[in-house]
Design a protein around this motif. Structure first.
Motif, short mmCIF file in Angstrom:
data_model
loop_
_atom_site.label_atom_id
_atom_site.label_comp_id
_atom_site.label_asym_id
_atom_site.label_seq_id
_atom_site.Cartn_x
_atom_site.Cartn_y
_atom_site.Cartn_z
N TYR A 36 0.73 -0.74 -0.07
CA TYR A 36 0.58 -0.21 -0.19
C TYR A 36 0.66 1.20 -0.30
CZ TYR A 36 -4.26 -2.41 0.97
OH TYR A 36 -4.92 -3.66 0.62
N GLY A 43 -5.39 8.38 2.84
CA GLY A 43 -4.86 7.31 3.07
C GLY A 43 -4.46 6.10 2.40
N PHE A 89 3.83 0.97 2.53
CA PHE A 89 3.25 -0.24 4.03
C PHE A 89 3.25 -1.82 2.88
CE2 PHE A 89 2.80 2.27 7.26
CZ PHE A 89 2.00 3.62 7.09
N GLY A 101 2.68 -4.16 8.06
CA GLY A 101 4.34 -3.52 8.54
C GLY A 101 4.50 -2.17 8.89
N THR A 102 5.61 -1.44 9.12
CA THR A 102 5.68 -0.31 10.02
C THR A 102 5.59 0.88 9.07
OG1 THR A 102 8.12 -0.55 9.76
CG2 THR A 102 7.01 -1.24 11.53
N TYR B 33 -13.03 -2.67 9.62
CA TYR B 33 -12.25 -3.06 10.70
C TYR B 33 -12.17 -1.27 10.87
CZ TYR B 33 -11.22 -7.19 7.47
OH TYR B 33 -11.49 -7.17 6.74
N TYR B 35 -8.69 0.84 12.67
CA TYR B 35 -7.12 0.49 12.90
C TYR B 35 -6.88 2.01 13.47
CZ TYR B 35 -6.50 -3.22 9.71
OH TYR B 35 -6.30 -4.43 9.17
N GLN B 37 -2.88 4.83 13.46
CA GLN B 37 -1.64 4.64 12.91
C GLN B 37 -0.65 5.41 13.35
OE1 GLN B 37 -1.42 6.74 9.07
NE2 GLN B 37 1.12 5.71 8.73
N GLY B 40 5.90 5.29 13.20
CA GLY B 40 7.12 3.91 13.41
C GLY B 40 6.16 2.99 13.99
N MET B 41 5.49 2.40 13.63
CA MET B 41 4.23 1.66 14.20
C MET B 41 3.87 1.62 13.28
SD MET B 41 4.20 2.60 18.41
CE MET B 41 4.05 1.08 18.87
N GLY B 42 3.52 1.90 11.82
CA GLY B 42 2.50 1.19 10.80
C GLY B 42 1.03 1.24 11.39
N LEU B 43 0.31 0.99 10.59
CA LEU B 43 -1.53 0.78 11.45
C LEU B 43 -1.46 -0.95 12.16
CD1 LEU B 43 -1.67 2.12 8.77
CD2 LEU B 43 -3.63 2.16 8.62
N TYR B 48 -12.69 -5.39 14.90
CA TYR B 48 -13.15 -5.35 13.95
C TYR B 48 -14.34 -5.34 13.59
CZ TYR B 48 -11.19 -10.37 14.03
OH TYR B 48 -10.74 -11.93 14.25
N PHE B 90 -8.15 5.36 11.28
CA PHE B 90 -8.24 4.76 9.68
C PHE B 90 -9.53 3.93 9.85
CE2 PHE B 90 -5.91 6.81 6.87
CZ PHE B 90 -4.66 7.34 6.95
N TYR B 103 -10.00 -4.39 0.04
CA TYR B 103 -9.88 -3.54 1.08
C TYR B 103 -9.88 -2.20 0.31
CZ TYR B 103 -7.43 -7.68 3.98
OH TYR B 103 -7.76 -8.76 4.99
N PHE B 105 -10.46 1.96 2.02
CA PHE B 105 -9.68 2.75 3.34
C PHE B 105 -10.60 4.36 2.56
CE2 PHE B 105 -6.33 0.51 6.02
CZ PHE B 105 -5.94 -0.59 4.97
N GLY B 106 -10.92 4.63 4.33
CA GLY B 106 -11.47 6.11 3.97
C GLY B 106 -9.82 6.89 4.63
N SER B 107 -10.54 8.48 4.47
CA SER B 107 -9.31 9.10 4.46
C SER B 107 -8.58 9.32 6.02
CB SER B 107 -9.24 9.96 3.71
OG SER B 107 -10.67 10.58 4.44
#
Lengths: 110, 114
Positions: A36, A43, A89, A101-102, B33, B35, B37, B40-43, B48, B90, B103, B105-107
């Protein structure tokens, strides 16, 4: 549990350089793999995906090959542009849940 | 098609206040779902839902509650906000495409707890 390990950033490249962002995974089943992209203030957008071993996903000049033997899904592009600057990502899904992933921040310099 | 719509886009809360984030999708997707963000930790998955009337915990559920009374809506609640919940949230929805899940995703909602 399922997990994704991504190359840490940030990554800075000059325009037209070759890009590789490494991604490896651990999964209990047979995952589908995704990349992604997130542009500033936006987003997540699907860049590419692969659903089984040896599949190659491709889009907008980016490619990634599902390597089961090395549990990897590295993202590559032959010649990057300034417009590719974003956060990337790597992600997987075995069931209905998407694990990320991060993220790797990529900046392309003109 | 609007896809996945999140409301609000920005919010500032004081510690201890409560709020609800709304996620709406118009694609008739079964799965939804939430999430968060963080740098440094992603999502990371909070909660869910696999269908109307169902919810399940994700990786980081503490301090959050969810409800899915209608198939198209998935609400995320913070009962007593804490500074650690400052994040970008998100929402996503998905459906089975035949070989994998697709999938959307919203904004995002940027939440600051002071």
């Amino acid at each position: 549990g399922d997990s994704v390990t991504q190359m840490e950033g940030p990554v800075t490249l000059s325009e037209e350089a070759f890009l590789t962002i490494n991604c490896t995974y651990t999964a209990t089943g047979y995952p589908s793999l995704f990349w992604y992209v997130q542009y500033p203030g936006e987003g997540l957008q699907l860049l590419l995906k692969a659903t089984k071993a040896d599949d190659k996903g491709s889009n907008k000049g980016f490619e990634a090959t599902y390597r089961k033997e090395t549990t990897s899904f590295h993202l590559e592009k032959g010649s990057v542009q300034v417009s590719d600057s974003a956060v990337y990502f790597c992600a997987l899904t075995v069931n209905e849940k998407l694990t990320f992933g991060t993220g790797t921040r990529l900046t392309i310099i003109p | 098609n609007a896809g996945v719509t999140q409301t609000p886009k920005f919010r500032v809360l004081k510690t201890g206040q409560s709020m609800t984030l709304l996620c709406a999708q118009d694609m008739n997707h079964e799965y939804m779902y939430w999430y968060r963000q963080d740098p440094g930790m992603g999502l990371r998955l909070i909660h869910y839902s696999v269908g109307e009337g169902t919810t399940a915990k994700g990786e980081v559920p503490d301090g959050y509650n969810v409800s899915r009374l209608k198939k198209q809506n998935f609400l995320l609640g913070l009962e007593s906000a804490a500074p650690s919940q400052t994040s970008v949230y998100f929402c996503a929805s998905s459906y089975w495409q035949g070989a994998t899940y697709g999938y959307t995703f919203g904004s995002g909602t940027r939440l600051t707890v002071v």
